[in-house]
Design an enzyme around this catalytic site. Structure first.
Site, PDB file in Angstrom:
ATOM      1  N   TRP A  42     -41.734 -25.821  58.914  1.00  0.00           N
ATOM      2  CA  TRP A  42     -42.751 -25.729  60.028  1.00  0.00           C
ATOM      3  C   TRP A  42     -41.819 -26.660  61.165  1.00  0.00           C
ATOM      4  O   TRP A  42     -41.742 -27.822  60.841  1.00  0.00           O
ATOM      5  CB  TRP A  42     -43.995 -26.374  59.891  1.00  0.00           C
ATOM      6  CG  TRP A  42     -44.916 -26.000  61.183  1.00  0.00           C
ATOM      7  CD1 TRP A  42     -44.905 -24.978  62.001  1.00  0.00           C
ATOM      8  CD2 TRP A  42     -45.908 -27.155  61.547  1.00  0.00           C
ATOM      9  NE1 TRP A  42     -46.055 -25.156  62.929  1.00  0.00           N
ATOM     10  CE2 TRP A  42     -46.536 -26.569  62.806  1.00  0.00           C
ATOM     11  CE3 TRP A  42     -46.303 -28.505  61.252  1.00  0.00           C
ATOM     12  CZ2 TRP A  42     -47.468 -27.236  63.491  1.00  0.00           C
ATOM     13  CZ3 TRP A  42     -47.212 -29.221  61.824  1.00  0.00           C
ATOM     14  CH2 TRP A  42     -47.903 -28.537  62.967  1.00  0.00           C
ATOM     15  N   LYS A  53     -56.558 -21.920  60.176  1.00  0.00           N
ATOM     16  CA  LYS A  53     -56.541 -20.803  59.773  1.00  0.00           C
ATOM     17  C   LYS A  53     -57.683 -19.964  58.860  1.00  0.00           C
ATOM     18  O   LYS A  53     -58.124 -18.924  59.068  1.00  0.00           O
ATOM     19  CB  LYS A  53     -55.080 -20.465  58.774  1.00  0.00           C
ATOM     20  CG  LYS A  53     -54.272 -21.496  59.347  1.00  0.00           C
ATOM     21  CD  LYS A  53     -53.301 -20.915  60.467  1.00  0.00           C
ATOM     22  CE  LYS A  53     -52.517 -22.243  60.961  1.00  0.00           C
ATOM     23  NZ  LYS A  53     -51.515 -22.017  62.042  1.00  0.00           N
ATOM     24  N   ALA A  86     -51.875 -25.798  54.752  1.00  0.00           N
ATOM     25  CA  ALA A  86     -52.450 -25.165  55.945  1.00  0.00           C
ATOM     26  C   ALA A  86     -52.861 -23.757  55.709  1.00  0.00           C
ATOM     27  O   ALA A  86     -53.525 -23.293  56.667  1.00  0.00           O
ATOM     28  CB  ALA A  86     -51.358 -25.103  57.031  1.00  0.00           C
ATOM     29  N   ASP A 129     -48.828 -30.517  52.364  1.00  0.00           N
ATOM     30  CA  ASP A 129     -49.358 -29.688  53.558  1.00  0.00           C
ATOM     31  C   ASP A 129     -49.902 -28.601  53.212  1.00  0.00           C
ATOM     32  O   ASP A 129     -49.396 -27.660  52.829  1.00  0.00           O
ATOM     33  CB  ASP A 129     -48.101 -29.412  54.603  1.00  0.00           C
ATOM     34  CG  ASP A 129     -48.771 -29.031  56.193  1.00  0.00           C
ATOM     35  OD1 ASP A 129     -49.942 -28.618  56.109  1.00  0.00           O
ATOM     36  OD2 ASP A 129     -47.779 -29.041  56.897  1.00  0.00           O
TER      37      ASP A 129
HETATM   38  C1  LMR Z   1     -47.569 -21.961  63.215  1.00  0.00           C
HETATM   39  O1  LMR Z   1     -46.899 -22.335  62.470  1.00  0.00           O
HETATM   40  O2  LMR Z   1     -47.273 -21.013  64.063  1.00  0.00           O
HETATM   41  C2  LMR Z   1     -48.881 -22.556  63.552  1.00  0.00           C
HETATM   42  O3  LMR Z   1     -49.029 -23.412  62.565  1.00  0.00           O
HETATM   43  C3  LMR Z   1     -49.217 -22.890  64.872  1.00  0.00           C
HETATM   44  C4  LMR Z   1     -48.598 -24.137  65.547  1.00  0.00           C
HETATM   45  O4  LMR Z   1     -48.982 -25.225  65.583  1.00  0.00           O
HETATM   46  O5  LMR Z   1     -47.500 -24.052  65.371  1.00  0.00           O
END
Ligand code: LMR
Length: 396
Positions: free
Chosen positions: A127, A243, A210, A208
């Protein structure tokens, strides 16, 4: 004061979200930011959450401060959701955080106090916000190879080889399920091998989490965390409710520490409170309080689980249908991996130019590394989308 400041660096995902909003074309398609969408392309508030919010508004009789640690019942419920009902709550403690990102940051700050010399290892890719977020906490970051684009799976050997270069005490960031951005997760055998490896090399896991509930199911997606908890002495987990409760803008999450014993866990918990107090003082209440109501009311809890399951199954279905459409259009099996991956994201083998052409020429918004949001796929327009992608790929 401000003249000497550097130009801000745009966040690729948020910049794409803003560009999509400004695009006036009617047939535009958002496959960018990770937000769940239903078949109408909407992100409605989940029914159980809405009911909990109503209950909260009706019954809440004060807005007095809670605590830097947030709500204790919320944290208890989240420990159970992540670590299971058998969780050792002596050694595992949690604080309410400002979303999953807030959890990552306060855990990073806490660990900096515990092991100031530790470096941090993140998957390549990961990410994108992991990098500035952990960098801002003062960490030197290293990347470990993770994804094998040739088969859509984890390159586990390369991952372990790279992590073999980590120093004892270093922190390894792991995606507990539904890897962002690839959708490629470790198998349970690989998790087990990795846990042995972390233990043998004295590496510290920061998980993590999420997308719990978006991969194989709510409990199934916590299996890696629970396996780690059963075999390792220490770990931390950043869990997001953005989410799976659809609470994105309310910023709800939990930072969890598992320590070697109850005394160390209590100390870490208290220090997290100090980190929070010195940063933003206390977390916002509304979203976490609503989540707490959902988790503690058996009717709402069942309703929420059923809604979450509908979302998960919809994404799994879309994966299969999209991979079928691409197979048909490309007359090849090269996109079959999409059907087998997990969670909200997969990556398409597109270069920057092809991604730009899809946006400018077709109104299709894809993150710059080829990541697509599976929930954003148009049920009725998969053949058209597959055609646009294959056409653009054939052109350059
Ligand atoms: C994403 O990866 O699109 C989400 O986790 C939103 C973000 O905050 O980047």
């Amino acid at each position: 004061m401000f003249e000497a400041l550097p130009e801000p660096k745009a966040d690729a995902i948020l910049a794409l979200m803003a560009a999509f909003r400004e695009d006036t074309r009617e047939n535009k398609l958002d496959l960018g930011v990770g937000i769940y969408k239903d078949s109408m392309g909407k992100t409605p508030i989940m029914g159980a959450v809405k009911a909990a919010e109503k209950k909260l508004i009706e019954t809440q009789d004060t807005k007095a401060y809670v605590s830097p640690l947030g709500s204790a019942p919320f944290c208890k419920a989240m420990i159970e959701q992540v670590f299971g009902s058998e969780a050792d709550t002596g050694r595992i403690k949690a604080v309410q955080s400002v979303g999953g990102s807030g959890a990552l940051r306060i855990l990073a700050d806490l660990m900096k106090q515990g092991r100031p010399d530790a470096d941090m290892w993140v998957s390549d890719p990961t990410w994108p916000n992991h990098l500035p977020l952990m960098g801002a906490a003062g960490y030197t970051l290293h990347k470990y190879p993770y994804y094998d684009a040739s088969n859509g799976q984890v390159d586990f050997d390369a991952m372990l080889t790279a992590l073999g270069k980590a120093r004892a005490g270093d922190i390894v960031v792991l995606h507990g399920c539904c890897h962002n951005p690839t959708g490629a997760d470790l198998s349970s055998e690989q998790w087990s091998t990795l846990i042995d490896f972390l233990e043998a090399n004295d590496l510290f896991p920061l998980v993590d989490l999420a997308y719990q509930g978006f991969g194989d199911g709510l409990d199934e997606d916590a299996a890696a965390v629970r396996l780690m908890a059963s075999r390792l002495p220490e770990m931390v987990v950043a869990a997001s409710c953005s989410k799976n409760f659809g609470l994105y803008r309310e910023r709800v999450g939990t930072a969890m520490v598992m320590a070697t014993d109850a005394a160390a866990a209590t100390r870490a918990h208290g220090l997290l409170g100090s980190v929070i107090r010195a940063n933003y003082s206390m977390p916002p209440d509304h979203g976490a309080n609503s989540t707490e109501i959902v988790l503690s009311d058996s009717t709402l809890n069942n309703e929420w689980r059923a809604e979450l399951e509908v979302m998960r199954l919809r994404m799994m279905n879309l994966r299969q249908q999209f991979s079928d459409a691409l197979r048909k259009r490309s007359n090849s099996e090269r996109f079959d991996y999409i059907a087998h991956q997990k969670g909200m994201f997969s990556r398409l083998p597109l270069n920057t130019e092809q991604i730009d052409t899809l946006r400018t020429g077709h109104g299709i918004y894809i993150v710059g590394d080829g990541r697509i949001n599976i929930a954003g796929l148009p049920e009725e327009g998969l053949d058209t989308l597959a055609d646009a992608i294959c056409t653009v790929m054939a052109e350059s």
